[in-house]
Design an enzyme around this catalytic site. Sequence first.
Site, PDB file in Angstrom:
ATOM      1  N   CYS A  34     -24.480 -63.721 -47.990  1.00  0.00           N
ATOM      2  CA  CYS A  34     -25.111 -64.595 -48.744  1.00  0.00           C
ATOM      3  C   CYS A  34     -26.373 -65.086 -47.836  1.00  0.00           C
ATOM      4  O   CYS A  34     -26.993 -66.107 -48.268  1.00  0.00           O
ATOM      5  CB  CYS A  34     -24.317 -65.621 -49.143  1.00  0.00           C
ATOM      6  SG  CYS A  34     -23.548 -66.613 -47.640  1.00  0.00           S
ATOM      7  N   ASP A  36     -25.704 -67.535 -45.466  1.00  0.00           N
ATOM      8  CA  ASP A  36     -25.133 -68.735 -44.995  1.00  0.00           C
ATOM      9  C   ASP A  36     -25.115 -68.854 -43.583  1.00  0.00           C
ATOM     10  O   ASP A  36     -24.946 -67.607 -42.767  1.00  0.00           O
ATOM     11  CB  ASP A  36     -24.219 -69.457 -45.629  1.00  0.00           C
ATOM     12  CG  ASP A  36     -24.554 -69.821 -47.044  1.00  0.00           C
ATOM     13  OD1 ASP A  36     -25.699 -70.107 -47.312  1.00  0.00           O
ATOM     14  OD2 ASP A  36     -23.467 -70.117 -48.075  1.00  0.00           O
ATOM     15  N   CYS A  59     -21.489 -73.017 -48.327  1.00  0.00           N
ATOM     16  CA  CYS A  59     -20.832 -73.151 -49.604  1.00  0.00           C
ATOM     17  C   CYS A  59     -19.636 -73.929 -49.347  1.00  0.00           C
ATOM     18  O   CYS A  59     -19.308 -74.257 -48.210  1.00  0.00           O
ATOM     19  CB  CYS A  59     -20.680 -72.189 -50.565  1.00  0.00           C
ATOM     20  SG  CYS A  59     -19.273 -71.240 -49.801  1.00  0.00           S
ATOM     21  N   CYS A 103     -16.916 -65.767 -47.594  1.00  0.00           N
ATOM     22  CA  CYS A 103     -17.335 -67.066 -47.004  1.00  0.00           C
ATOM     23  C   CYS A 103     -16.225 -67.429 -45.754  1.00  0.00           C
ATOM     24  O   CYS A 103     -17.003 -68.055 -44.857  1.00  0.00           O
ATOM     25  CB  CYS A 103     -17.113 -68.102 -47.818  1.00  0.00           C
ATOM     26  SG  CYS A 103     -17.847 -67.731 -49.533  1.00  0.00           S
TER      27      CYS A 103
END
Length: 153
Positions: A34, A36, A59, A103
């Site tokens: 993603c 991040d 996130c 994540c």
Amino acid sequence: MQYSDKVLDHFMNPRNMGEIEDATTSGTVGNPVCGDIMKMDLKIVDNIIVDAKFKTFGCGSAIATSSMATEMIIGLTTDEALDVTNKAVAEALDGLPPVKMHCSVLAEQAVKKALESYYIREGLMTPERAKKFAILGQCEHEENYEHCGCSDE
Ligand code: FES
């Protein structure tokens, strides 16, 4: 998407968020899925992680897993912390939705990156330890999906 109460709690009230001014070592990683990023600071005394703090541009699931990961590794030896996987952290949070498993890789890799720098700088890197860092910098589904959980997507 269903989040467990523990995920929501660690997202709303993250533990150990911030920076350690006199950190022994730090690791910054980006999530290839993603984009991040996360920075993990560790304070190590006599090979024990006595403090851990994280900062993330990520996130809610990244925040919750980092928060839980810091709680799990504080008090462990550096070698014990290396064996704390993203899956163990996700389990401690009573699970993550499959599309959010990637994540949880951020926290694990940030801890690993910090420990890798520590071992190298202190002259403590051994072939056995080096094997545990082999996945850093790659998160291609085919090679690592067992580890990173991305296959769940
Ligand atoms: Fe990027 Fe969760 S979507 S870390």
